[in-house]
Design a protein around this motif. Structure first.
Motif, PDB file in Angstrom:
ATOM      1  N   HIS A   1      -5.969 -17.325 -39.072  1.00  0.00           N
ATOM      2  CA  HIS A   1      -5.278 -18.508 -39.584  1.00  0.00           C
ATOM      3  C   HIS A   1      -4.244 -19.048 -38.606  1.00  0.00           C
ATOM      4  N   PHE A   2      -3.871 -18.257 -37.596  1.00  0.00           N
ATOM      5  CA  PHE A   2      -2.771 -18.658 -36.718  1.00  0.00           C
ATOM      6  C   PHE A   2      -3.150 -18.684 -35.236  1.00  0.00           C
ATOM      7  N   ILE A   3      -3.893 -17.708 -34.772  1.00  0.00           N
ATOM      8  CA  ILE A   3      -4.247 -17.667 -33.352  1.00  0.00           C
ATOM      9  C   ILE A   3      -5.727 -17.311 -33.210  1.00  0.00           C
ATOM     10  N   PRO A   4      -6.377 -17.773 -32.150  1.00  0.00           N
ATOM     11  CA  PRO A   4      -7.783 -17.385 -31.939  1.00  0.00           C
ATOM     12  C   PRO A   4      -7.875 -15.904 -31.580  1.00  0.00           C
ATOM     13  N   LEU A   5      -8.942 -15.273 -32.048  1.00  0.00           N
ATOM     14  CA  LEU A   5      -9.138 -13.864 -31.754  1.00  0.00           C
ATOM     15  C   LEU A   5      -9.461 -13.683 -30.274  1.00  0.00           C
ATOM     16  N   GLY A   6      -8.780 -12.754 -29.636  1.00  0.00           N
ATOM     17  CA  GLY A   6      -8.961 -12.495 -28.213  1.00  0.00           C
ATOM     18  C   GLY A   6      -8.035 -11.378 -27.783  1.00  0.00           C
ATOM     19  N   PHE A   7      -7.662 -11.370 -26.522  1.00  0.00           N
ATOM     20  CA  PHE A   7      -6.804 -10.305 -26.002  1.00  0.00           C
ATOM     21  C   PHE A   7      -5.444 -10.297 -26.693  1.00  0.00           C
ATOM     22  N   CYS A   8      -4.875 -11.492 -26.927  1.00  0.00           N
ATOM     23  CA  CYS A   8      -3.542 -11.569 -27.556  1.00  0.00           C
ATOM     24  C   CYS A   8      -3.556 -11.009 -28.969  1.00  0.00           C
ATOM     25  N   SER A   9      -4.603 -11.298 -29.724  1.00  0.00           N
ATOM     26  CA  SER A   9      -4.677 -10.785 -31.098  1.00  0.00           C
ATOM     27  C   SER A   9      -4.802  -9.262 -31.101  1.00  0.00           C
ATOM     28  N   VAL A  10      -5.580  -8.703 -30.171  1.00  0.00           N
ATOM     29  CA  VAL A  10      -5.707  -7.243 -30.077  1.00  0.00           C
ATOM     30  C   VAL A  10      -4.368  -6.624 -29.672  1.00  0.00           C
ATOM     31  N   LEU A  11      -3.674  -7.271 -28.723  1.00  0.00           N
ATOM     32  CA  LEU A  11      -2.374  -6.761 -28.274  1.00  0.00           C
ATOM     33  C   LEU A  11      -1.375  -6.735 -29.428  1.00  0.00           C
ATOM     34  N   LEU A  12      -1.317  -7.816 -30.204  1.00  0.00           N
ATOM     35  CA  LEU A  12      -0.402  -7.863 -31.352  1.00  0.00           C
ATOM     36  C   LEU A  12      -0.770  -6.811 -32.395  1.00  0.00           C
ATOM     37  N   ALA A  13      -2.064  -6.604 -32.597  1.00  0.00           N
ATOM     38  CA  ALA A  13      -2.509  -5.585 -33.562  1.00  0.00           C
ATOM     39  C   ALA A  13      -2.103  -4.192 -33.104  1.00  0.00           C
ATOM     40  N   HIS A  14      -2.260  -3.900 -31.830  1.00  0.00           N
ATOM     41  CA  HIS A  14      -1.898  -2.583 -31.301  1.00  0.00           C
ATOM     42  C   HIS A  14      -0.382  -2.365 -31.361  1.00  0.00           C
ATOM     43  N   ILE A  15       0.385  -3.406 -31.060  1.00  0.00           N
ATOM     44  CA  ILE A  15       1.841  -3.286 -31.170  1.00  0.00           C
ATOM     45  C   ILE A  15       2.230  -2.969 -32.611  1.00  0.00           C
ATOM     46  N   THR A  16       1.563  -3.636 -33.551  1.00  0.00           N
ATOM     47  CA  THR A  16       1.873  -3.459 -34.973  1.00  0.00           C
ATOM     48  C   THR A  16       1.670  -2.022 -35.424  1.00  0.00           C
ATOM     49  N   PHE A  17       0.504  -1.418 -35.078  1.00  0.00           N
ATOM     50  CA  PHE A  17       0.291  -0.050 -35.572  1.00  0.00           C
ATOM     51  C   PHE A  17       0.944   1.008 -34.691  1.00  0.00           C
ATOM     52  N   ASN A  18       1.456   0.628 -33.513  1.00  0.00           N
ATOM     53  CA  ASN A  18       2.144   1.594 -32.651  1.00  0.00           C
ATOM     54  C   ASN A  18       3.621   1.760 -33.013  1.00  0.00           C
ATOM     55  N   ILE A  19       4.235   0.713 -33.535  1.00  0.00           N
ATOM     56  CA  ILE A  19       5.680   0.749 -33.827  1.00  0.00           C
ATOM     57  C   ILE A  19       6.070   1.924 -34.729  1.00  0.00           C
ATOM     58  N   PRO A  20       5.342   2.204 -35.842  1.00  0.00           N
ATOM     59  CA  PRO A  20       5.742   3.345 -36.680  1.00  0.00           C
ATOM     60  C   PRO A  20       5.747   4.680 -35.939  1.00  0.00           C
TER      61      PRO A  20
END
Length: 264
Positions: free
Chosen positions: A124-143
């Motif tokens: 809904h906000f950004i096209p799927l690609g390297f940036c979306s994977v990077l944001l996803a990895h940052i999200t599950f790495n923070i905890p």
């Protein structure tokens, strides 16, 4: 006699655990030197697959993407996680407990749920690609970073920070000179944990990557139907040896004592 029996069975049990853990890896290492493509026939010793590995542009591109993704996500997650851990530690007890529960949810949640949720959010906000994977990895790495740093924060001597402030040090200087050195081991552990989880992840990467983006895990998954290339055995062996050497260095290299640091 009883003590000897206990000692024998204890060693046997530990040996069995180590066998189950490392036997598959040893098989993988042997296959990387096998001159035959067959997994059941030994065709002689060869380094051919290691040469083919470095000449395979598809594997090299996937490896580079994996390493860059893991490093960037671990680095950003470490910075955010350290600041988040300090903020959570400063909260009142009730808010602290709520935030710790929220931090543990991504660890207990199924990866497929996290992956689909992030995919629906990103489309809904950004096209799927390297940036979306990077944001996803940052999200599950923070905890992972928060939970690695939090015990060190509890052990931290706050009086040193307060003394530095009383002696005229500003907040930024006191943070980098007093707080950060006390958290170093937790930060390093959190960074390597995040780096490892990012390299190892498949499910979340699979759902959040776009066309043309391939990591090692997604590339191997795509090749399962055609058959795993022997070059992948060579790459996996190299990664295992690299991690093993790092662990040996961390555990056996002489460590500087506080007195040594003062002299240095």
């Amino acid at each position: 006699m009883v003590e000897k029996m206990k000692s024998f069975f204890g060693r046997f049990y530990i040996g069995l655990i180590i066998l189950f853990l490392y036997a598959p890896i040893m098989v993988l290492v042997m296959l990387s030197f096998n001159n035959s493509r067959s997994r059941v026939t030994w065709g002689g010793f060869t380094l051919h697959w290691y040469g083919r590995l470095f000449s395979n542009s598809q594997i090299m591109e996937a490896l580079m993407t994996t390493l860059v993704l893991a490093f960037l996500s671990a680095l950003i997650a470490t910075v955010v996680g350290v600041l988040g851990a300090l903020g959570i530690h400063a909260m009142r007890q009730k808010n602290y407990q709520i935030m710790m529960i929220c931090t543990n949810i991504p660890l207990l949640n199924a990866d497929i749920v996290t992956g689909i949720a992030l995919m629906l959010w990103f489309v809904h906000f950004i096209p799927l690609g390297f940036c979306s994977v990077l944001l996803a990895h940052i999200t599950f790495n923070i905890p992972y970073v928060i939970l690695s740093v939090m015990p060190k924060i509890r052990q931290m001597n706050v009086s040193l920070y307060e003394a530095a402030r009383d002696l005229g040090a500003n907040a930024v200087y006191a943070f980098f000179k007093i707080i950060l050195p006390q958290l170093t081991s937790g930060i390093v552990a959190g960074f390597f944990m995040a780096f490892t989880m990012s390299m190892d992840d498949f499910v979340i990467t699979y759902f959040t990557k776009g066309a043309g983006v391939n990591t090692m895990s997604t590339m191997i998954y795509g090749e399962i139907r055609k058959g795993i290339k022997p070059e992948m055995y060579a790459l996996s062996t190299m990664i295992f040896v690299f991690v093993f050497v790092i662990l040996l260095a961390v555990n056996y290299l002489p460590k500087k004592t506080p007195a040594d640091r003062m002299r240095g």
